[in-house]
Design a protein around this motif. Structure first.
Motif, PDB file in Angstrom:
ATOM      1  N   ILE A   1       0.856  -0.798  -0.059  1.00 13.78           N
ATOM      2  CA  ILE A   1       0.084  -0.107  -0.159  1.00 13.78           C
ATOM      3  C   ILE A   1       0.971   1.275  -0.258  1.00 13.78           C
ATOM      4  O   ILE A   1       0.568   2.311  -0.337  1.00 13.78           O
ATOM      5  N   ASP A   2       2.366   1.009   0.567  1.00  7.89           N
ATOM      6  CA  ASP A   2       2.939   2.455   0.422  1.00  7.89           C
ATOM      7  C   ASP A   2       3.666   2.900  -1.322  1.00  7.89           C
ATOM      8  O   ASP A   2       3.949   3.842  -0.977  1.00  7.89           O
ATOM      9  N   LEU A   3       3.236   2.003  -1.940  1.00  4.91           N
ATOM     10  CA  LEU A   3       3.135   1.892  -3.162  1.00  4.91           C
ATOM     11  C   LEU A   3       2.403   2.446  -4.431  1.00  4.91           C
ATOM     12  O   LEU A   3       2.261   2.777  -5.502  1.00  4.91           O
ATOM     13  N   ALA A   4       1.370   2.563  -3.617  1.00  3.23           N
ATOM     14  CA  ALA A   4       0.107   2.760  -4.911  1.00  3.23           C
ATOM     15  C   ALA A   4       0.465   3.988  -4.879  1.00  3.23           C
ATOM     16  O   ALA A   4       0.569   5.575  -4.293  1.00  3.23           O
ATOM     17  N   GLU A   5      -0.279   4.749  -6.070  1.00  2.00           N
ATOM     18  CA  GLU A   5      -0.203   5.838  -6.777  1.00  2.00           C
ATOM     19  C   GLU A   5      -1.371   6.572  -6.920  1.00  2.00           C
ATOM     20  O   GLU A   5      -1.905   8.202  -6.099  1.00  2.00           O
ATOM     21  N   SER A   6      -2.469   6.415  -5.772  1.00  3.23           N
ATOM     22  CA  SER A   6      -4.042   6.716  -5.726  1.00  3.23           C
ATOM     23  C   SER A   6      -4.910   6.172  -4.857  1.00  3.23           C
ATOM     24  O   SER A   6      -4.581   4.720  -4.422  1.00  3.23           O
ATOM     25  N   GLU A   7      -5.328   6.856  -4.111  1.00  2.50           N
ATOM     26  CA  GLU A   7      -6.948   6.071  -3.035  1.00  2.50           C
ATOM     27  C   GLU A   7      -7.519   5.112  -4.587  1.00  2.50           C
ATOM     28  O   GLU A   7      -8.078   4.113  -4.052  1.00  2.50           O
ATOM     29  N   ALA A   8      -7.883   5.936  -6.084  1.00  2.55           N
ATOM     30  CA  ALA A   8      -8.062   4.947  -7.209  1.00  2.55           C
ATOM     31  C   ALA A   8      -7.903   3.754  -7.056  1.00  2.55           C
ATOM     32  O   ALA A   8      -8.837   2.295  -7.487  1.00  2.55           O
ATOM     33  N   ALA A   9      -6.286   3.473  -7.175  1.00  3.09           N
ATOM     34  CA  ALA A   9      -5.647   2.682  -7.470  1.00  3.09           C
ATOM     35  C   ALA A   9      -5.853   1.687  -5.968  1.00  3.09           C
ATOM     36  O   ALA A   9      -6.101   0.187  -6.370  1.00  3.09           O
ATOM     37  N   LEU A  10      -5.943   2.133  -4.037  1.00  9.05           N
ATOM     38  CA  LEU A  10      -6.054   1.519  -3.796  1.00  9.05           C
ATOM     39  C   LEU A  10      -8.037   0.571  -3.809  1.00  9.05           C
ATOM     40  O   LEU A  10      -8.319  -0.638  -3.874  1.00  9.05           O
ATOM     41  N   GLU A  11      -8.558   0.617  -4.389  1.00 11.31           N
ATOM     42  CA  GLU A  11     -10.093   1.390  -5.044  1.00 11.31           C
ATOM     43  C   GLU A  11     -10.034  -0.424  -5.815  1.00 11.31           C
ATOM     44  O   GLU A  11     -10.720  -1.049  -5.773  1.00 11.31           O
ATOM     45  N   LYS A  12      -9.209   0.485  -6.684  1.00 10.93           N
ATOM     46  CA  LYS A  12      -9.108  -1.267  -7.772  1.00 10.93           C
ATOM     47  C   LYS A  12      -9.138  -2.536  -6.954  1.00 10.93           C
ATOM     48  O   LYS A  12      -9.915  -3.430  -7.224  1.00 10.93           O
ATOM     49  N   ALA A  13      -8.099  -2.276  -6.366  1.00 10.23           N
ATOM     50  CA  ALA A  13      -7.669  -3.763  -5.401  1.00 10.23           C
ATOM     51  C   ALA A  13      -8.396  -4.343  -4.773  1.00 10.23           C
ATOM     52  O   ALA A  13      -8.806  -5.507  -4.923  1.00 10.23           O
ATOM     53  N   ARG A  14      -9.391  -3.601  -4.148  1.00 10.47           N
ATOM     54  CA  ARG A  14     -11.004  -4.034  -3.414  1.00 10.47           C
ATOM     55  C   ARG A  14     -11.779  -4.932  -4.107  1.00 10.47           C
ATOM     56  O   ARG A  14     -12.174  -5.369  -3.372  1.00 10.47           O
ATOM     57  N   GLN A  15     -12.031  -3.646  -4.659  1.00 10.59           N
ATOM     58  CA  GLN A  15     -12.751  -4.191  -6.067  1.00 10.59           C
ATOM     59  C   GLN A  15     -12.506  -5.886  -6.388  1.00 10.59           C
ATOM     60  O   GLN A  15     -13.467  -6.050  -6.736  1.00 10.59           O
ATOM     61  N   GLN A  16     -11.761  -5.612  -7.241  1.00  5.27           N
ATOM     62  CA  GLN A  16     -11.128  -7.421  -7.559  1.00  5.27           C
ATOM     63  C   GLN A  16     -11.355  -7.492  -6.208  1.00  5.27           C
ATOM     64  O   GLN A  16     -11.593  -9.151  -6.477  1.00  5.27           O
ATOM     65  N   LEU A  17     -10.481  -7.882  -5.329  1.00  2.00           N
ATOM     66  CA  LEU A  17     -10.709  -9.090  -3.916  1.00  2.00           C
ATOM     67  C   LEU A  17     -12.535  -9.347  -3.707  1.00  2.00           C
ATOM     68  O   LEU A  17     -12.256 -10.061  -3.461  1.00  2.00           O
ATOM     69  N   ARG A  18     -13.019  -7.863  -3.832  1.00  3.49           N
ATOM     70  CA  ARG A  18     -14.231  -8.453  -3.836  1.00  3.49           C
ATOM     71  C   ARG A  18     -15.190  -9.111  -4.282  1.00  3.49           C
ATOM     72  O   ARG A  18     -15.557 -10.102  -4.481  1.00  3.49           O
ATOM     73  N   ALA A  19     -15.224  -8.897  -5.917  1.00  2.00           N
ATOM     74  CA  ALA A  19     -15.490  -9.368  -6.848  1.00  2.00           C
ATOM     75  C   ALA A  19     -14.873 -11.140  -7.254  1.00  2.00           C
ATOM     76  O   ALA A  19     -15.653 -12.033  -7.271  1.00  2.00           O
ATOM     77  N   ALA A  20     -13.639 -11.153  -6.356  1.00  4.54           N
ATOM     78  CA  ALA A  20     -13.576 -12.568  -6.598  1.00  4.54           C
ATOM     79  C   ALA A  20     -14.036 -13.204  -5.228  1.00  4.54           C
ATOM     80  O   ALA A  20     -14.261 -14.560  -4.616  1.00  4.54           O
ATOM     81  N   GLY A  21     -14.650 -12.252  -4.000  1.00  6.02           N
ATOM     82  CA  GLY A  21     -15.224 -13.199  -2.902  1.00  6.02           C
ATOM     83  C   GLY A  21     -14.267 -12.639  -1.568  1.00  6.02           C
ATOM     84  O   GLY A  21     -14.985 -13.160  -0.552  1.00  6.02           O
ATOM     85  N   ALA A  22     -13.605 -11.988  -1.266  1.00  5.40           N
ATOM     86  CA  ALA A  22     -13.592 -11.736  -0.076  1.00  5.40           C
ATOM     87  C   ALA A  22     -14.525 -11.336   0.662  1.00  5.40           C
ATOM     88  O   ALA A  22     -15.044 -10.161  -0.057  1.00  5.40           O
ATOM     89  N   SER A  23     -14.557 -11.854   1.864  1.00  8.30           N
ATOM     90  CA  SER A  23     -15.701 -11.420   3.129  1.00  8.30           C
ATOM     91  C   SER A  23     -15.039 -10.138   4.093  1.00  8.30           C
ATOM     92  O   SER A  23     -16.457  -9.342   4.091  1.00  8.30           O
ATOM     93  N   GLN A  24     -13.439  -9.856   3.656  1.00  5.03           N
ATOM     94  CA  GLN A  24     -13.257  -8.112   4.461  1.00  5.03           C
ATOM     95  C   GLN A  24     -12.543  -8.258   4.131  1.00  5.03           C
ATOM     96  O   GLN A  24     -11.621  -8.924   3.084  1.00  5.03           O
ATOM     97  N   ILE A  25     -11.332  -7.400   3.884  1.00  3.37           N
ATOM     98  CA  ILE A  25     -10.283  -6.854   3.260  1.00  3.37           C
ATOM     99  C   ILE A  25      -8.910  -6.222   4.363  1.00  3.37           C
ATOM    100  O   ILE A  25      -9.473  -5.327   4.572  1.00  3.37           O
ATOM    101  N   PHE A  26      -7.723  -6.455   3.930  1.00  3.51           N
ATOM    102  CA  PHE A  26      -6.840  -5.814   4.531  1.00  3.51           C
ATOM    103  C   PHE A  26      -6.137  -5.334   4.176  1.00  3.51           C
ATOM    104  O   PHE A  26      -5.599  -5.833   2.497  1.00  3.51           O
ATOM    105  N   GLU A  27      -5.524  -4.375   4.358  1.00  7.42           N
ATOM    106  CA  GLU A  27      -3.967  -3.259   3.494  1.00  7.42           C
ATOM    107  C   GLU A  27      -2.767  -3.232   4.631  1.00  7.42           C
ATOM    108  O   GLU A  27      -3.012  -2.855   5.495  1.00  7.42           O
ATOM    109  N   ILE A  28      -2.164  -4.185   3.757  1.00  7.64           N
ATOM    110  CA  ILE A  28      -0.871  -4.090   4.712  1.00  7.64           C
ATOM    111  C   ILE A  28       0.119  -3.385   3.647  1.00  7.64           C
ATOM    112  O   ILE A  28       0.256  -3.658   2.117  1.00  7.64           O
TER     113      ILE A  28
END
Length: 145
Positions: A99-126
């Motif tokens: 997460i320290d290398l994320a270019e923007s909040e939008a990039a983080l949100e895209k990663a979150r959306q991908q994990l949700r679509a894959a079926g993740a019940s909760q998300i941790f950012e590390i």
């Protein structure tokens, strides 16, 4: 402690996160085979990137209490197929790494959306290198079921 199996592409940070969770010195090396630790299973990235290895992931998952799907915050490539979590009988969580290398909040949100679509019940950012968010994941893994 819940036993977790990490699944993600090559270079996403599975081994580095394993080292951080175990309190080891961070040293990069390429995981060539499944690595079993007391409460962590570290899988090679190729097991995700080549569908012929999905069966190996499914079989290995029987040893885990929870599956952690890892996506790199700065990588915009789609990593997991939609509904990927249906491959497993365990709870599936998402972990956004680097997460320290994320270019923007939008990039983080895209990663979150991908994990949700894959079926993740909760998300941790590390960030394993900066030791950000690791304590939250530890608390989840050590919480009573």
């Amino acid at each position: 402690m819940k036993k977790i199996m990490f699944v993600g592409p090559v270079g996403v940070g599975k081994t580095t996160l394993t080292q951080r969770l175990k309190g080891l010195e961070l040293n990069y090396y390429k995981t060539q085979a499944i690595q079993f630790y007391d409460a962590i299973i570290d899988t090679p990235g190729e097991f995700l990137q080549h569908r012929k290895y999905y069966n190996a992931l499914s079989v290995t998952a029987t040893e885990a209490d929870v599956i952690g799907l890892l996506v790199e915050a700065s990588n915009q490539m789609h990593t997991f197929p939609q509904g990927f979590s249906s491959l497993f009988n365990q709870e599936v969580i998402g972990i956004v790494t680097k997460i320290d290398l994320a270019e923007s909040e939008a990039a983080l949100e895209k990663a979150r959306q991908q994990l949700r679509a894959a079926g993740a019940s909760q998300i941790f950012e590390i960030s394993s290198t900066q030791n950000q968010g690791v304590e939250q994941l530890k608390k989840y893994l050590t919480a009573d079921d």
